[in-house]
Design an enzyme around this catalytic site. Structure first.
Site, PDB file in Angstrom:
ATOM      1  N   ALA A 252      -0.707  -5.169  -2.576  1.00 17.03           N
ATOM      2  CA  ALA A 252      -0.486  -4.165  -1.527  1.00 17.03           C
ATOM      3  C   ALA A 252      -1.768  -3.385  -1.302  1.00 17.03           C
ATOM      4  O   ALA A 252      -2.766  -3.590  -2.000  1.00 17.03           O
ATOM      5  CB  ALA A 252       0.644  -3.229  -1.944  1.00 17.03           C
ATOM      6  N   LYS A 253      -1.688  -2.522  -0.340  1.00 21.22           N
ATOM      7  CA  LYS A 253      -2.850  -1.734   0.072  1.00 21.22           C
ATOM      8  C   LYS A 253      -3.532  -1.011  -1.091  1.00 21.22           C
ATOM      9  O   LYS A 253      -4.750  -0.958  -1.171  1.00 21.22           O
ATOM     10  CB  LYS A 253      -2.380  -0.690   1.097  1.00 21.22           C
ATOM     11  CG  LYS A 253      -3.204  -0.806   2.343  1.00 21.22           C
ATOM     12  CD  LYS A 253      -2.864   0.132   3.430  1.00 21.22           C
ATOM     13  CE  LYS A 253      -3.999   0.240   4.420  1.00 21.22           C
ATOM     14  NZ  LYS A 253      -4.900  -0.892   4.494  1.00 21.22           N
ATOM     15  N   ARG A 254      -2.692  -0.492  -1.992  1.00 20.97           N
ATOM     16  CA  ARG A 254      -3.248   0.298  -3.101  1.00 20.97           C
ATOM     17  C   ARG A 254      -4.152  -0.536  -4.019  1.00 20.97           C
ATOM     18  O   ARG A 254      -4.864   0.000  -4.858  1.00 20.97           O
ATOM     19  CB  ARG A 254      -2.116   0.929  -3.925  1.00 20.97           C
ATOM     20  CG  ARG A 254      -1.206  -0.125  -4.504  1.00 20.97           C
ATOM     21  CD  ARG A 254      -0.162   0.362  -5.454  1.00 20.97           C
ATOM     22  NE  ARG A 254       0.593  -0.804  -5.895  1.00 20.97           N
ATOM     23  CZ  ARG A 254       1.640  -1.310  -5.266  1.00 20.97           C
ATOM     24  NH1 ARG A 254       2.101  -0.725  -4.176  1.00 20.97           N
ATOM     25  NH2 ARG A 254       2.249  -2.387  -5.708  1.00 20.97           N
TER      26      ARG A 254
END
Ligand code: GLU
Length: 314
Positions: A250-252
């Protein structure tokens, strides 16, 4: 079989069907999505199939995501046949399928709230994730009473089975839960399972390659296809990309999209190389292109474990 021998194969030996990639335009594709797209392309092209692109935009749509997704795929060199299809332009097909199921007595209205479903589905006897059938056998009076509450009902399938088996190229025989799945949501939107089944058949798709987070949906979809008189496709549910905590990428997790990796100085070809390395189709740092990957690709050689992604160093 090598790419060149495939090219020499008489056309009559080639599969007439199609594979596909079907992204939801809810954000940018990350490396896991790009890897699945690459695999779907390799599976289709290595078997002489057409490769189709379908945008699954019945749900959340993020402005500009569709365009960025398509341009990222093209930048990696992936090509597809014919025009890109959008589910939002195909509502009539879903309506027709629902009408057929309705006419066959295979549907019922469901008034349950999400909360009610969660509560009932967590009861000890309920199969995991299955709708427990709360609204399946409402009497006429009960249904009227629920209707007058004003909440527009969802429409569910009256399933005659509780499980169904499919064959999967990666997972082998797989048997999973079939419940009274939603066909149309209360807000009128056709449900994912219905749309996917209708589209795959309508588009002549006979090979579905996608992330293995959707493996558990395949028995529902294959069962539904059968009820609609449609042939279920061949399935290959491929391992996902995970971060080093074992969670879905994911983005994180840092630079995980093509744009982010490019901003760090990696070009599209290097990103393709990264994906190829993760699939055992290239060695680290090797320059590859899709023709080379197609030549090397063997479904049997596909890694069976998730890809644990470690951010590349700039
Ligand atoms: N649109 C789904 C997704 O992006 C994929 C559906 C499918 O491949 O059947 O997760």
């Amino acid at each position: 079989m090598s790419h060149s021998s495939r090219q020499n194969e008489p056309l009559s030996h080639r599969a007439a069907g199609a594979g596909r990639f079907a992204p939801s335009p809810s954000g940018d594709l990350h490396l896991g999505n790009l890897r699945t797209a690459l695999l779907a392309w390799l599976f289709a092209r290595s078997t002489g199939r057409r490769f189709l692109m379908r945008i699954e935009d019945l749900d959340r749509v993020r402005e500009g995501a569709r365009e960025r997704q398509l341009s990222d795929l093209a930048e990696l060199g992936l090509d597809w046949d014919g025009a890109v299809v959008s589910q939002s332009h195909r509502l009539r097909l879903y309506d027709n399928a629902i009408a057929r199921l309705r006419a066959a007595g295979l549907t019922y209205e469901c008034f349950c709230t999400r909360k009610e479903i969660l509560k009932a589905a967590s009861a000890p006897h309920a199969p995991q994730g299955a709708y427990p059938g709360t609204c399946r056998n409402l009497t006429l009076e009960e249904r009227e009473a629920r209707r007058s509450s004003g909440r527009p009902p969802a429409l569910r399938l009256r399933a005659a089975v509780t499980s169904f088996s499919i064959d999967d190229v990666v997972h082998g025989g797989f048997s999973g839960v079939v419940d009274d799945l939603v066909l149309r949501r209360g807000d009128g939107t056709p449900a994912y399972n219905l749309a996917v089944v209708v589209d795959d058949a309508d588009q002549g798709i006979d090979q579905v390659v996608r992330g293995d987070d959707l493996l558990s949906s395949a028995p529902r979809q294959a069962y539904l296809a059968g009820l609609l008189g449609l042939a279920a496709p061949t399935y290959a549910h491929v391992p996902l990309a995970l971060n080093d905590e074992g969670k879905r990428l994911a983005k994180r997790d840092g630079a995980v999209t093509l744009a982010e990796l490019k901003a760090l100085g990696h070009n599209a070809n290097q990103v393709l190389g990264m994906l190829a390395t993760s699939l055992g189709l290239a060695v680290r740092g090797e320059g590859v292109d899709l023709a080379i990957l197609l030549d090397r690709f063997e479904p049997d050689g596909l890694p069976r474990q998730p890809w644990i992604f470690k951010p590349p160093t700039p």
